[in-house]
Motif scaffolding. Structure first.
Motif, PDB file in Angstrom:
ATOM      1  N   UNK A 172       0.758  10.531  14.480  1.00 17.73           N
ATOM      2  CA  UNK A 172       0.206  11.320  13.379  1.00 17.73           C
ATOM      3  C   UNK A 172       1.136  12.480  13.081  1.00 17.73           C
ATOM      4  N   UNK A 173       2.001  12.401  12.084  1.00 19.60           N
ATOM      5  CA  UNK A 173       2.231  11.266  11.195  1.00 19.60           C
ATOM      6  C   UNK A 173       2.918  10.124  11.943  1.00 19.60           C
ATOM      7  N   UNK A 174       2.858   8.906  11.378  1.00 14.86           N
ATOM      8  CA  UNK A 174       3.461   7.760  12.053  1.00 14.86           C
ATOM      9  C   UNK A 174       4.982   7.750  11.863  1.00 14.86           C
ATOM     10  N   UNK A 175       5.691   8.192  12.889  1.00 12.73           N
ATOM     11  CA  UNK A 175       7.146   8.316  12.804  1.00 12.73           C
ATOM     12  C   UNK A 175       7.802   7.499  13.897  1.00 12.73           C
ATOM     13  N   UNK A 176       8.886   6.815  13.535  1.00 18.48           N
ATOM     14  CA  UNK A 176       9.716   6.150  14.524  1.00 18.48           C
ATOM     15  C   UNK A 176      11.153   6.611  14.333  1.00 18.48           C
ATOM     16  N   UNK A 177      11.948   6.407  15.364  1.00 15.22           N
ATOM     17  CA  UNK A 177      13.352   6.804  15.340  1.00 15.22           C
ATOM     18  C   UNK A 177      14.203   5.639  15.800  1.00 15.22           C
ATOM     19  N   UNK A 178      15.368   5.501  15.195  1.00 14.99           N
ATOM     20  CA  UNK A 178      16.376   4.605  15.764  1.00 14.99           C
ATOM     21  C   UNK A 178      17.724   5.264  15.573  1.00 14.99           C
TER      22      UNK A 178
ATOM     23  N   UNK B  42      22.131  19.839  23.853  1.00 12.91           N
ATOM     24  CA  UNK B  42      23.009  20.319  22.785  1.00 12.91           C
ATOM     25  C   UNK B  42      22.312  20.366  21.433  1.00 12.91           C
ATOM     26  N   UNK B  43      21.133  19.753  21.329  1.00 13.75           N
ATOM     27  CA  UNK B  43      20.406  19.802  20.065  1.00 13.75           C
ATOM     28  C   UNK B  43      18.942  19.459  20.289  1.00 13.75           C
ATOM     29  N   UNK B  44      18.111  20.020  19.447  1.00 13.80           N
ATOM     30  CA  UNK B  44      16.677  19.700  19.453  1.00 13.80           C
ATOM     31  C   UNK B  44      16.269  19.518  17.998  1.00 13.80           C
ATOM     32  N   UNK B  45      15.695  18.333  17.683  1.00 14.97           N
ATOM     33  CA  UNK B  45      15.272  18.054  16.311  1.00 14.97           C
ATOM     34  C   UNK B  45      13.773  17.811  16.299  1.00 14.97           C
ATOM     35  N   UNK B  46      13.073  18.434  15.392  1.00 13.97           N
ATOM     36  CA  UNK B  46      11.634  18.215  15.283  1.00 13.97           C
ATOM     37  C   UNK B  46      11.352  16.973  14.446  1.00 13.97           C
ATOM     38  N   UNK B  47      10.435  16.141  14.942  1.00 13.78           N
ATOM     39  CA  UNK B  47       9.993  14.949  14.197  1.00 13.78           C
ATOM     40  C   UNK B  47       8.490  14.823  14.400  1.00 13.78           C
ATOM     41  N   UNK B  48       7.710  15.238  13.419  1.00 17.50           N
ATOM     42  CA  UNK B  48       6.264  15.219  13.554  1.00 17.50           C
ATOM     43  C   UNK B  48       5.846  16.085  14.722  1.00 17.50           C
ATOM     44  N   UNK B  49       4.978  15.565  15.566  1.00 21.13           N
ATOM     45  CA  UNK B  49       4.515  16.312  16.723  1.00 21.13           C
ATOM     46  C   UNK B  49       5.411  16.177  17.935  1.00 21.13           C
ATOM     47  N   UNK B  50       6.621  15.669  17.738  1.00 17.08           N
ATOM     48  CA  UNK B  50       7.543  15.480  18.855  1.00 17.08           C
ATOM     49  C   UNK B  50       8.867  16.170  18.575  1.00 17.08           C
ATOM     50  N   UNK B  51       9.659  16.300  19.620  1.00 19.90           N
ATOM     51  CA  UNK B  51      11.001  16.852  19.489  1.00 19.90           C
ATOM     52  C   UNK B  51      11.992  15.861  20.072  1.00 19.90           C
ATOM     53  N   UNK B  52      13.045  15.582  19.326  1.00 19.77           N
ATOM     54  CA  UNK B  52      14.143  14.756  19.824  1.00 19.77           C
ATOM     55  C   UNK B  52      15.135  15.687  20.506  1.00 19.77           C
ATOM     56  N   UNK B  53      15.460  15.380  21.744  1.00 15.07           N
ATOM     57  CA  UNK B  53      16.353  16.218  22.534  1.00 15.07           C
ATOM     58  C   UNK B  53      17.661  15.454  22.742  1.00 15.07           C
TER      59      UNK B  53
ATOM     60  N   UNK C  95       0.840  -1.198   0.000  1.00 16.86           N
ATOM     61  CA  UNK C  95       0.000   0.000   0.000  1.00 16.86           C
ATOM     62  C   UNK C  95       0.878   1.252   0.000  1.00 16.86           C
ATOM     63  N   UNK C  96       1.944   1.224   0.810  1.00 20.19           N
ATOM     64  CA  UNK C  96       2.897   2.324   0.856  1.00 20.19           C
ATOM     65  C   UNK C  96       2.233   3.679   0.993  1.00 20.19           C
ATOM     66  N   UNK C  97       1.390   3.744   1.987  1.00 23.53           N
ATOM     67  CA  UNK C  97       0.788   5.008   2.407  1.00 23.53           C
ATOM     68  C   UNK C  97       1.121   5.123   3.885  1.00 23.53           C
ATOM     69  N   UNK C  98       0.854   6.278   4.479  1.00 25.55           N
ATOM     70  CA  UNK C  98       1.053   6.391   5.918  1.00 25.55           C
ATOM     71  C   UNK C  98       0.164   5.391   6.656  1.00 25.55           C
ATOM     72  N   UNK C  99       0.731   4.724   7.640  1.00 26.08           N
ATOM     73  CA  UNK C  99      -0.094   3.904   8.516  1.00 26.08           C
ATOM     74  C   UNK C  99      -1.025   4.821   9.306  1.00 26.08           C
ATOM     75  N   UNK C 100      -2.200   4.321   9.615  1.00 27.30           N
ATOM     76  CA  UNK C 100      -3.088   5.088  10.497  1.00 27.30           C
ATOM     77  C   UNK C 100      -2.507   5.069  11.905  1.00 27.30           C
ATOM     78  N   UNK C 101      -2.879   6.031  12.768  1.00 30.01           N
ATOM     79  CA  UNK C 101      -2.389   6.008  14.157  1.00 30.01           C
ATOM     80  C   UNK C 101      -2.688   4.679  14.839  1.00 30.01           C
ATOM     81  N   UNK C 102      -3.856   4.091  14.564  1.00 37.88           N
ATOM     82  CA  UNK C 102      -4.229   2.835  15.207  1.00 37.88           C
ATOM     83  C   UNK C 102      -3.323   1.692  14.734  1.00 37.88           C
ATOM     84  N   UNK C 103      -3.060   1.659  13.429  1.00 37.87           N
ATOM     85  CA  UNK C 103      -2.173   0.618  12.896  1.00 37.87           C
ATOM     86  C   UNK C 103      -0.765   0.765  13.466  1.00 37.87           C
TER      87      UNK C 103
END
Lengths: 196, 196
Positions: free
Chosen positions: B67-73, A143-154, A22-30
């Motif tokens: 949402x969007x479905x993102x993972x990190x490694x 030392x760094x903050x990266x945005x990833x979707x609705x989250x931030x990697x610190x 399918x290669x679309x975004x997975x739904x949040x539930x999936x």
């Protein structure tokens, strides 16, 4: 073998090589269902951006580099402590033992003052709030903050730490076994969970 | 209570408020010792950058956003599979059950051909190598790469997944319990490890 829940394909011998994914975004539930079986160590991150202590339970802490000593965690924009943590210059990351599930629960509960009981926390000489009852903690500067979707990697550069000496009674105590979170339940690792 | 191993400070009531923290980089040994008690779920990441399959065991996988479905490694420059994974456009992240510790060990062993046995892997219609025996897998496209010390954080947008249906015999099987890694040992979660 039951039919697995598959998105766009089916695993194993049932997979037709010419079948398009399918290669679309997975739904949040999936996405959540696929991750349901993935366990994680439990940490509490605390900080004070200058206007009071903030803290949150995180199951997304890992070390990325020993030289330099860097760790990463992720904070969701949905968590009330996130804005304060993102404004801070430094944090304390507490790695919890199985005797400290109450701390993890407190820092995962919304709508309460997580620092209400002054006997549960103190401040480091550098000012950050910290939890003396935690099995181990690591202080570091962001030392760094990266945005990833609705989250931030610190990304945190570790400068100070406290942990029980290997082989000590404290390190061997039942309460020092790693605390693990999986599918809304808390687990304790030990000889009983070890795979031969 | 034993004296904990502390860097620059000592925890609890022994902490003098005016004592200065060392606030220097932790040594690699100190950093590893502080993280010793932190457990992690186990995954294997596979990819094919165009010149053959690569794969590695990772204990640094977490979901950052539904949402969007993102993972990190995170991948270390010290791992042989890292250059191939960083050149790939897409990856498959396998989340392992406790019956699949052999897979985790194989993809953590240096100097072997991890894809030598053709019965252990196959290709998705989209071309990526994958491991049908894994409890669950998520395919996705790499949307970001962030450097952190000697490692790279890889952000993946999930597009496809396969996992046992909740409540199915496969999902409830002993081999489907989460596989957890801690201090060079493998553990299985289940009722036996649950904290009441």
């Amino acid at each position: 073998m039951d039919t697995p829940h598959a998105i766009g394909t089916t695993p194993g011998e049932a997979l037709a090589p010419d079948e398009a994914l399918a290669s679309r975004d997975l739904s949040p539930e999936e996405f959540r269902a696929a991750f349901r079986n993935h366990a994680a160590g439990v940490a509490v991150v605390t900080a004070d951006p200058g206007d009071g202590p903030v803290g949150m339970t995180a199951t997304s802490v890992f070390s990325v580099s020993a030289t330099p000593p860097l760790l990463v965690f992720s904070v969701s924009e949905l968590s009330s402590a996130t804005p304060g943590i993102l404004r801070a210059d430094s944090v304390v990351v507490h790695l919890l033992g199985s005797g400290q599930a109450e701390i993890a629960k407190r820092f995962a509960t919304s709508g309460i003052d997580r620092f209400e009981d002054p006997s549960t926390w103190d401040r480091l000489p550098t000012g950050e709030p910290y939890l003396p009852a935690a099995h181990a903690w690591i202080r570091g500067t962001i030392v760094n903050r990266f945005t990833a979707g609705g989250s931030t990697l610190v990304v945190v550069n570790a400068t100070d730490a406290s942990y029980p000496e290997a082989g000590s009674a404290e390190a061997s105590a039942e309460s020092a076994r790693p605390l693990v979170y999986h599918n809304r339940t808390w687990h304790q690792l030990g000889e009983h969970s070890r795979i031969a």
